[in-house]
Design a protein around this motif. Structure first.
Motif, PDB file in Angstrom:
ATOM      1  N   ALA A 169      25.780 -26.973  76.115  1.00  0.00           N
ATOM      2  CA  ALA A 169      25.868 -25.544  75.796  1.00  0.00           C
ATOM      3  C   ALA A 169      24.589 -25.030  75.145  1.00  0.00           C
ATOM      4  N   CYS A 170      24.000 -25.817  74.232  1.00  0.00           N
ATOM      5  CA  CYS A 170      22.822 -25.339  73.528  1.00  0.00           C
ATOM      6  C   CYS A 170      21.871 -26.493  73.232  1.00  0.00           C
ATOM      7  N   ALA A 380      33.590 -20.939  81.926  1.00  0.00           N
ATOM      8  CA  ALA A 380      33.704 -19.485  81.770  1.00  0.00           C
ATOM      9  C   ALA A 380      35.154 -19.004  81.741  1.00  0.00           C
ATOM     10  N   GLY A 381      36.012 -19.741  81.055  1.00  0.00           N
ATOM     11  CA  GLY A 381      37.391 -19.319  80.904  1.00  0.00           C
ATOM     12  C   GLY A 381      38.238 -19.440  82.147  1.00  0.00           C
ATOM     13  N   THR A 382      37.808 -20.236  83.118  1.00  0.00           N
ATOM     14  CA  THR A 382      38.552 -20.367  84.368  1.00  0.00           C
ATOM     15  C   THR A 382      39.869 -21.114  84.153  1.00  0.00           C
ATOM     16  N   VAL A 383      40.966 -20.484  84.572  1.00  0.00           N
ATOM     17  CA  VAL A 383      42.277 -21.140  84.587  1.00  0.00           C
ATOM     18  C   VAL A 383      42.928 -20.823  85.930  1.00  0.00           C
ATOM     19  N   LEU A 384      43.340 -21.855  86.653  1.00  0.00           N
ATOM     20  CA  LEU A 384      43.963 -21.703  87.959  1.00  0.00           C
ATOM     21  C   LEU A 384      45.397 -22.197  87.906  1.00  0.00           C
ATOM     22  N   LEU A 400      34.527 -18.480  77.133  1.00  0.00           N
ATOM     23  CA  LEU A 400      34.182 -19.858  76.799  1.00  0.00           C
ATOM     24  C   LEU A 400      34.796 -20.829  77.798  1.00  0.00           C
ATOM     25  N   ALA A 401      34.162 -22.001  77.942  1.00  0.00           N
ATOM     26  CA  ALA A 401      34.677 -23.013  78.850  1.00  0.00           C
ATOM     27  C   ALA A 401      36.014 -23.548  78.352  1.00  0.00           C
ATOM     28  N   VAL A 402      36.942 -23.753  79.292  1.00  0.00           N
ATOM     29  CA  VAL A 402      38.246 -24.348  78.988  1.00  0.00           C
ATOM     30  C   VAL A 402      38.230 -25.778  79.529  1.00  0.00           C
ATOM     31  N   HIS A 403      38.393 -26.757  78.638  1.00  0.00           N
ATOM     32  CA  HIS A 403      38.307 -28.160  79.037  1.00  0.00           C
ATOM     33  C   HIS A 403      39.671 -28.806  79.291  1.00  0.00           C
ATOM     34  N   CYS A 404      40.735 -28.206  78.771  1.00  0.00           N
ATOM     35  CA  CYS A 404      42.045 -28.816  78.967  1.00  0.00           C
ATOM     36  C   CYS A 404      43.135 -27.754  78.861  1.00  0.00           C
ATOM     37  N   ALA A 416      42.454 -24.956  75.794  1.00  0.00           N
ATOM     38  CA  ALA A 416      41.526 -25.230  74.694  1.00  0.00           C
ATOM     39  C   ALA A 416      40.184 -25.657  75.257  1.00  0.00           C
ATOM     40  N   GLY A 417      39.147 -25.477  74.441  1.00  0.00           N
ATOM     41  CA  GLY A 417      37.808 -25.855  74.884  1.00  0.00           C
ATOM     42  C   GLY A 417      36.760 -25.619  73.836  1.00  0.00           C
ATOM     43  N   GLN A 418      35.755 -24.826  74.193  1.00  0.00           N
ATOM     44  CA  GLN A 418      34.610 -24.630  73.320  1.00  0.00           C
ATOM     45  C   GLN A 418      34.986 -23.953  72.003  1.00  0.00           C
ATOM     46  N   LEU A 419      34.164 -24.258  70.981  1.00  0.00           N
ATOM     47  CA  LEU A 419      34.273 -23.674  69.637  1.00  0.00           C
ATOM     48  C   LEU A 419      35.614 -23.964  68.980  1.00  0.00           C
ATOM     49  N   GLY A 420      36.319 -24.986  69.454  1.00  0.00           N
ATOM     50  CA  GLY A 420      37.552 -25.391  68.808  1.00  0.00           C
ATOM     51  C   GLY A 420      38.646 -24.345  68.858  1.00  0.00           C
ATOM     52  N   ARG A 421      38.645 -23.512  69.891  1.00  0.00           N
ATOM     53  CA  ARG A 421      39.648 -22.446  70.002  1.00  0.00           C
ATOM     54  C   ARG A 421      40.753 -22.842  70.978  1.00  0.00           C
TER      55      ARG A 421
END
Length: 625
Positions: A169-170, A380-384, A400-404, A416-421
């Protein structure tokens, strides 16, 4: 989450270093092949090409004046083209896990990113407004090399011992134990990172992110670094000798904690790059010198060039390009286009098929809800959501990216994903359910019901939701946790860096030894005495209720996820479209029909298996009849 390398370095058979069995009599052997320039490159005679990368059937080469050359092996009438670049500064290094995620680094700390459509400036090249000149700041420190892993992390090195880390990310500077100029960096198969530079400087990064200097007694100026194995390096470079009026090349091997200078009867020029090549090592250097090293035998290759060669670009077929001064791009491949994108072989039967995907975003996670609904998530917040064999896009929780994702069936869908949200979906809209207020990424979730959900992620993060609120649990580690699986609230496992496995017994988390140093990305089990963990370079471990046992896979690809069900069986997926299936007690490789990295797999109760990954790829393995 994952670790992806653009070129996977073969593990070396250590005994072969002491065998002199190289067959020089066959014209097709590497040391007998003739190298020649690739036609119609389009770079000027005054241009220096510093680095390159072949990825997804395309080649990218970077050089002076911000030059980016591109060759697309998929198009008719293939030709080299100049890409639009946001800088005129020299670009020295190039790396990326896919053609829509490339990073170039160069002079004045330049960092560029290519998202598949355009190059953009990320950092460096800071100009002092008052003087109009480049500002004397840390961000403008020249960068000369970059390498990354399958997780999407990367490291760039340069002058004054500067080391930059990209976490996906950075960018952030890491503390360096040296101020010597660094010229090479490489990610090893076991997850360690090495850097090298002047005055015999060789650095190693441990699992906690600390860099230390290895005790190299040689004073070589290293320009090239190849991780041959977990703790074995090959380093190349040279030193300037006044009495010779030029550079003398040097080749050094690091193994078992010792550095050894390799000596040969013929003097070497300054060496610029080392890459694994046809069961040996390809080496390039000044004045057009090309060498092939195998079993400590060094053969000079016919290059038909006197121009300095700066880097090596491995191609999918095992061939390679050499790039360098005066716009030089060379290859020994009989047909460069075929070597880049070989014609398809006979189609092998496959149980997997591609599904229509409504996104080209990278997909990170998969989950099947109790009602049989399947969800995927990603950048980028993708949820399918899968409905009647059709994937549809849900509203995005955020940018934000969604990892799970996880759905208990009655408590709503969690993401849930980036920035602990953590967000919760009520069927129409998302609401922020929890905010950690820290720059930590949540990478996996699992739960027993709406009032008991667990989440793990960066820096040993473990969270638990008890139906009333989320609280952070002490994990006893600061290492990243990538995968999570549980049988009930008293039996959970989380896996992470350097073979780390944490076990939760309902009261506390404690480390559980596996016996591997490979990063572990996924874990799944069907009983307490039948659990699997997968990870870097094909790592696969099985727990039988008493101990972990490493199972051979003979893979170089990283395994990123594993899942199973009684109806669907057990499957593991990973980089380059890799899929394994447990069949009659053996792990067998399956053709998937894709080269895209597969980052998550879900084995459903109905018998179907889904896998998702890079560029929105979604694969289906239908239930067996």
């Amino acid at each position: 989450m994952t670790q992806t390398r653009p070129a996977v370095t073969p593990q070396a058979d250590r005994r072969r270093f002491f065998r002199q069995l190289l067959d020089g009599g066959k014209p097709n052997t590497p040391q007998r092949a003739s190298w020649r320039r690739v036609p119609e490159v389009g770079a000027g005679d005054g241009d220096v090409l510093w680095s390159g990368l072949a990825v997804d059937g395309e080649v990218f080469v970077v050089g002076d004046e911000g030059m980016v050359l591109h060759f697309d092996g998929h198009t008719e009438g293939q030709a080299w083209t100049h890409m639009t670049s946001p800088t005129r500064l020299p670009l020295h290094g190039l790396w990326g896990p896919s053609r829509d995620n490339l990073i170039a680094v160069g002079w004045m700390g330049t960092v560029l990113h290519f998202d598949g459509s355009a190059w953009q400036s990320v950092r460096g090249g800071v100009v002092d407004e008052a003087s109009g000149r480049f500002a004397p700041c840390l961000e403008n420190t020249p960068l000369f090399a970059i390498d990354g892993n399958a997780r999407g992390e990367a490291w760039a090195v340069g002058d004054d011992g500067v080391i930059l880390h990209f976490d996906g990310a950075c960018w952030q500077a890491e503390e360096s134990p040296t101020q010597v100029n660094l010229r090479a960096v490489a990610c090893a198969p076991n997850g360690q990172v090495y850097a090298a530079g002047g005055e015999g400087t060789v650095l190693r990064r441990d699992g906690d992110g600390r860099w230390t200097r290895l005790p190299c007694q040689l004073g070589s100026g290293f320009h090239a670094l190849l991780a041959v194995g977990d703790d074995e390096l090959l380093l190349g470079g040279g030193r300037y000798f006044v009495d010779q009026g030029g550079f003398r090349g040097e080749l050094v091997r690091y193994r078992d904690g010792d550095f050894q200078a390799l000596t040969f009867s013929t003097p070497l020029p300054r060496l610029r790059a080392l890459k694994a090549y046809k069961d040996g090592t390809l080496i390039v250097g000044d004045q057009g010198h090309l060498y092939y090293l195998q079993d400590l035998r060094l053969d000079r290759l016919e290059s038909n060039s006197l121009h300095d060669l700066m880097d090596i670009v491995p191609l999918p077929t095992g061939e390679a390009l050499a790039v360098g001064d005066f716009g030089t791009i060379m290859t020994a491949a009989p047909d460069f286009t075929e070597a880049l994108a070989p014609p398809p072989a006979a189609v092998r039967p496959t149980a997997w098929e591609a599904m229509a995907s409504p996104t080209d975003r990278q997909l990170w996670g998969l989950w099947e809800a109790p009602d049989g609904s399947c969800y995927a998530c990603g950048e980028a917040g993708t949820v399918l959501r899968l409905t009647n064999e059709t994937w549809e896009i849900l509203p995005a929780p955020s940018e934000l990216a969604v990892h799970c994702v996880w759905d208990a069936g009655h408590g709503g869908l969690f993401a849930a994903g980036q920035l602990g949200r953590i967000y919760r979906f009520d069927g129409e809209r998302w609401q922020l359910h929890f905010d950690l207020h820290l720059d930590l990424t949540i990478l996996a979730m699992w739960g027993t019901g709406p009032d008991s959900i667990y989440a793990v992620g960066d820096e040993g993060l473990v969270l638990h939701f008890d139906g009333l609120g989320w609280r952070r649990m002490p994990s006893g580690t600061s290492s990243a946790l990538y995968g999570l699986w549980g049988l009930d609230d008293q039996h959970l496992l989380a896996v992470g860096d350097f073979g780390l496995v944490l076990r939760y017994n309902g009261r506390e988390w404690a480390e559980f030894k596996v016996g591997t140093e490979s990063f572990l990305y996924g874990v799944w089990g069907q009983a307490l005495d039948d659990i699997y963990a997968v990870g870097l370079s094909g790592a696969l471990a099985h727990f039988n209720g008493q101990r972990w046992q490493i199972e051979p896979t003979r893979l170089r690809d990283d395994l990123l996820s594993i899942a199973g069900s009684p109806a669907a069986g057990i499957s593991a997926v990973g980089t380059r479209g890799r899929a394994l299936r447990l069949t009659e007690g053996q792990w067998l490789s399956e053709e998937t029909g894709t080269e895209a990295g597969l980052r998550a797999v879900c084995a459903t109760r109905g018998g179907a298996t889904y896998a998702v990954g890079d560029r929105g790829t979604i694969m289906l393995r239908r239930p067996e009849a």
